[in-house]
Design a protein around this motif. Sequence first.
Motif, mmCIF file in Angstrom:
data_model
loop_
_atom_site.group_PDB
_atom_site.id
_atom_site.type_symbol
_atom_site.label_atom_id
_atom_site.label_comp_id
_atom_site.label_asym_id
_atom_site.label_seq_id
_atom_site.Cartn_x
_atom_site.Cartn_y
_atom_site.Cartn_z
ATOM 1 N N LEU A 1 43.659 42.771 38.768
ATOM 2 C CA LEU A 1 42.915 43.430 39.785
ATOM 3 C C LEU A 1 41.648 42.838 40.006
ATOM 4 N N ALA A 2 40.949 42.684 38.841
ATOM 5 C CA ALA A 2 39.572 41.903 39.047
ATOM 6 C C ALA A 2 39.679 40.709 39.718
ATOM 7 N N HIS A 3 40.791 39.897 39.589
ATOM 8 C CA HIS A 3 40.606 38.414 40.138
ATOM 9 C C HIS A 3 40.967 38.714 41.655
ATOM 10 N N ILE A 4 41.885 39.401 42.034
ATOM 11 C CA ILE A 4 42.088 39.675 43.366
ATOM 12 C C ILE A 4 40.984 40.246 44.039
ATOM 13 N N GLN A 5 40.218 41.076 43.515
ATOM 14 C CA GLN A 5 38.964 41.827 44.241
ATOM 15 C C GLN A 5 38.062 40.496 44.363
ATOM 16 N N GLN A 6 38.076 39.531 43.240
ATOM 17 C CA GLN A 6 36.957 38.423 43.327
ATOM 18 C C GLN A 6 37.489 37.522 44.466
ATOM 19 N N GLU A 7 38.834 37.338 44.840
ATOM 20 C CA GLU A 7 39.186 36.534 45.898
ATOM 21 C C GLU A 7 38.947 37.050 47.261
ATOM 22 N N LEU A 8 39.047 38.302 47.136
ATOM 23 C CA LEU A 8 38.930 39.174 48.676
ATOM 24 C C LEU A 8 37.332 39.397 48.783
ATOM 25 N N GLY A 9 36.525 39.034 47.827
ATOM 26 C CA GLY A 9 35.173 39.080 48.195
ATOM 27 C C GLY A 9 34.545 40.457 48.043
ATOM 28 N N GLN A 10 35.357 41.377 47.150
ATOM 29 C CA GLN A 10 34.887 42.600 46.786
ATOM 30 C C GLN A 10 33.950 42.327 45.430
ATOM 31 N N ILE A 11 33.035 41.905 45.496
ATOM 32 C CA ILE A 11 31.960 41.555 44.334
ATOM 33 C C ILE A 11 32.002 42.900 43.614
ATOM 34 N N LEU A 12 31.588 43.745 43.899
ATOM 35 C CA LEU A 12 31.056 44.885 43.283
ATOM 36 C C LEU A 12 32.253 45.218 42.275
#
Length: 439
Positions: free
Chosen positions: A289-300
Amino acid sequence: SCEKLSLLELSQMKLKLRQPLPKTTPRKNYLGSNTNAIEDTIAMATTYELLGDCANRAERFLCAVEYYRQAVTLVHDYHYTRSPRRTTRSADDGVTSSWEATLRVKECQALSQTGSIIEAASILERCFPRPRLRDGQIATNDFSTLQSLMLHGHLYMLSNRASDAIVQYRFALAKNPYAIEAVEQLAVLGCADTAILELVDEAVTNFAQERIASVKKSKKGNDTMQTGNDDADENHDDAKDNNNELLIPVRDYVLAVTSLHRNQLHASHQHFSKLNNLFPDHPYILIQLAHIQQELGQILGSEQSYKRVRAIDPTWVEGMDKYAHLLFQLRMSRKNAFLLQQGGFLQYQYSCHGGRENSNNSMDKNNMGTCGVELELGQLCADLLDAEDKRPEPWVCLSLYHLAREDHEKSIAFVDKAISLDQQHAFAHYLRGSILLSS
């Protein structure tokens, strides 16, 4: 100690074998007719297997391969001599027992560690031939195990034989529907989610039927046969209900993984979020989930997911190089990193989707934030190296730390160390290219 004792025992057994045979016993029938000889052969094969395990543990892989081959020869000859069906002996025969199958898998695992990928795959092909059914379909070998199928698929992937790898992973998933690694590899190889789900459904159904059959078999012979049949029917209904419940997380995981490898990040984010609600504080789900959020630009959100993983398991290493990259991006974003043109030259820097706080042009506040992220990155490096220094992730993290300090020489050295530990680690190669481009 185990290796030294095994060598002592092996020396004693070899000395015993050099003794002359009884005159009344022909040499060709000695193994098949003499009980002591059979016991000696089994003991020697076991000793060779122990020596192979010791050498494998000590990372002396070539030595381990030789020991395993000695054990395989003894076990194969033993079953050849004991089996009345065999008329000719050939080194190309498939495995003759589950013990020989285990030895072959160990041999190929050690052989692959030496870099002989094609040779290891060829040995598995020869030892686990796949018979064809009457309808032309290929069936799995009788002695194939989940371990042998997964190893065979992995070797095929390393040798760029994608279609053969898919066959092995399909067999592995059919043997065990909860072989999550097989699901992941099939998704990497481009299999459709519907095909994987069909395999999972069929495998779970077969597993339930085998369990029901074993229940009926255990009930057979009881005095109250009717009661036993009723219990079996109830178990059949319970098995159906339990299968429907057990299939839910596996189905969601299949959909999450396949959509991720098709680069459908939003759909994969939804499936992993659902899994995270069903299984909270699961580090593997959180790291994906963290990897996907990082790719989507959801840094927080990505940073919070990484921190949750470290809070759950401080020794977790897998995927933490991406967290180090996130911290590196945050540091570079606070330094106003972007493409700068100075004196007619382009100086490449890094950028990211955003920081953890509002941008501020004040140099003091920017430096304070930069130092804080840099300290956090350094602490992450120390923790990962303490946890596991034989994996590439800690060294990638250390490379990013020195890159943040603009020490490109050390950064290249540490990323090369990461690649030497795992040449298939894609992010390390990506980082090396980025460092060379930035310098």
